[in-house]
Motif scaffolding. Sequence first.
Motif, PDB file in Angstrom:
ATOM      1  N   THR A 159       0.759  -0.988   0.106  1.00  0.00           N
ATOM      2  CA  THR A 159       0.087   0.056  -0.073  1.00  0.00           C
ATOM      3  C   THR A 159       0.845   1.167   0.097  1.00  0.00           C
ATOM      4  O   THR A 159       2.135   1.193   0.464  1.00  0.00           O
ATOM      5  CB  THR A 159      -1.019  -0.026   1.174  1.00  0.00           C
ATOM      6  N   ILE A 160       0.332   2.297  -0.407  1.00  0.00           N
ATOM      7  CA  ILE A 160       1.189   3.650  -0.257  1.00  0.00           C
ATOM      8  C   ILE A 160       0.492   4.546   0.768  1.00  0.00           C
ATOM      9  O   ILE A 160      -0.630   4.728   0.987  1.00  0.00           O
ATOM     10  CB  ILE A 160       0.536   4.478  -1.565  1.00  0.00           C
ATOM     11  N   LEU A 161       1.556   4.570   1.863  1.00  0.00           N
ATOM     12  CA  LEU A 161       1.271   5.268   2.985  1.00  0.00           C
ATOM     13  C   LEU A 161       1.226   6.924   2.798  1.00  0.00           C
ATOM     14  O   LEU A 161       2.068   7.241   1.892  1.00  0.00           O
ATOM     15  CB  LEU A 161       2.245   5.093   4.114  1.00  0.00           C
ATOM     16  N   LEU A 162       0.190   7.693   3.373  1.00  0.00           N
ATOM     17  CA  LEU A 162       0.228   9.102   3.249  1.00  0.00           C
ATOM     18  C   LEU A 162       0.770   9.690   4.638  1.00  0.00           C
ATOM     19  O   LEU A 162       0.403   9.288   5.617  1.00  0.00           O
ATOM     20  CB  LEU A 162      -1.073   9.552   3.073  1.00  0.00           C
ATOM     21  N   VAL A 163       1.825  10.581   4.430  1.00  0.00           N
ATOM     22  CA  VAL A 163       2.482  10.931   5.642  1.00  0.00           C
ATOM     23  C   VAL A 163       2.258  12.605   5.429  1.00  0.00           C
ATOM     24  O   VAL A 163       2.704  13.390   4.608  1.00  0.00           O
ATOM     25  CB  VAL A 163       4.000  10.951   5.575  1.00  0.00           C
TER      26      VAL A 163
END
Length: 256
Positions: A95-99
Motif C-alpha cells: 500500500t501507499i502510505l500518506l504522511v
Amino acid sequence: MEKVIPIEASRFKKIREELHHTQQSFAELLDIGSTTADIERGKTKITGKVVMDLLRLFQINPLWLFGESFTKHVNLLGGDVSPKVITVDKEENETILLVNQKAAAGYPQNIQDVSWYEKLPAFNIPLPQYRNATYRGFQVEGDSMLPNIRPNEWVLGKAVPSITEANDSKIYIVVLKDSVLVKKLQKVRNSLDKVRLISLNEEYLPIDVEVRDIQELWLVNSKLSFGIDEPNDSSLLRQLQQSMEELKGQISNLKA
C-alpha cells in the motif's frame, strides 16, 4: 622484448580516461606529483594511499584494480536508504502510505516503529506506473519548491534502495535524522560522503548534507493537487488573442 604493463596500471589509466582527466590533472587530484605517466607505464607502483583515494573519491574496488574481482565499484558508506517499513493490505499487496505535515515531523524518529505506521492512512493506485515498487506520499510544507510544487500539495515518491542509484537534478523526498525535505538532489564533485539539496525557489540557498544522515530516499514521480485555479480574465484574453492571430495567419496563407 615488449614490456608487460601490470593490470593495476592499465586499470588506473582506464579510470583516469573515464573521468576525463589528463595525466597532470589526475596526478594533482591524487596528490602524487606532476603526472601519472610513470604509474600508467608500470614504472612506478600504485601506493596504498592512491588505492584508498580511488576508493574514497570514486568507489573503485581495490580488488578490481588489481585484477582480483569483476566488481569495479563498491559502496564505501553503505548508503542504504531503502524503506525501513513497508505495509500491505489483506491481499498482501503493498500500500501507499500518506504522511501529512504533522506526521512528517515525527517520521524520522519513528522510521522503524511498525505500530507508528499503522496509524497512517494507506491506499492503492490501480495503475501500471505504481506496480512492482514501493511508493509513499508526503505532504509538502513551505514554498521552497515553487513554482513546481506548491505548499500543502502531496508528492508521491518511489523508494530508492541506495544512494548510489540517485540521479543528479531529480527531485527527491529526503528523510534525514531530524526532518523530511523535498529537494532537488545533486552529488558533490569528488565527494562520496555529501550530497547537495537544492530548492527550486531561488530565495532558498542550497544545503549540503552528509550521506550517513540520510535515512530514506524517495524519487518524486508524481503529485496530487487540489483546488486547481480557474484561468483568470487576463489569461483568457491572452488565449483569445493568440487564437485570433493564428486564425489571421491561416487566412493570409489561403489568400497567398
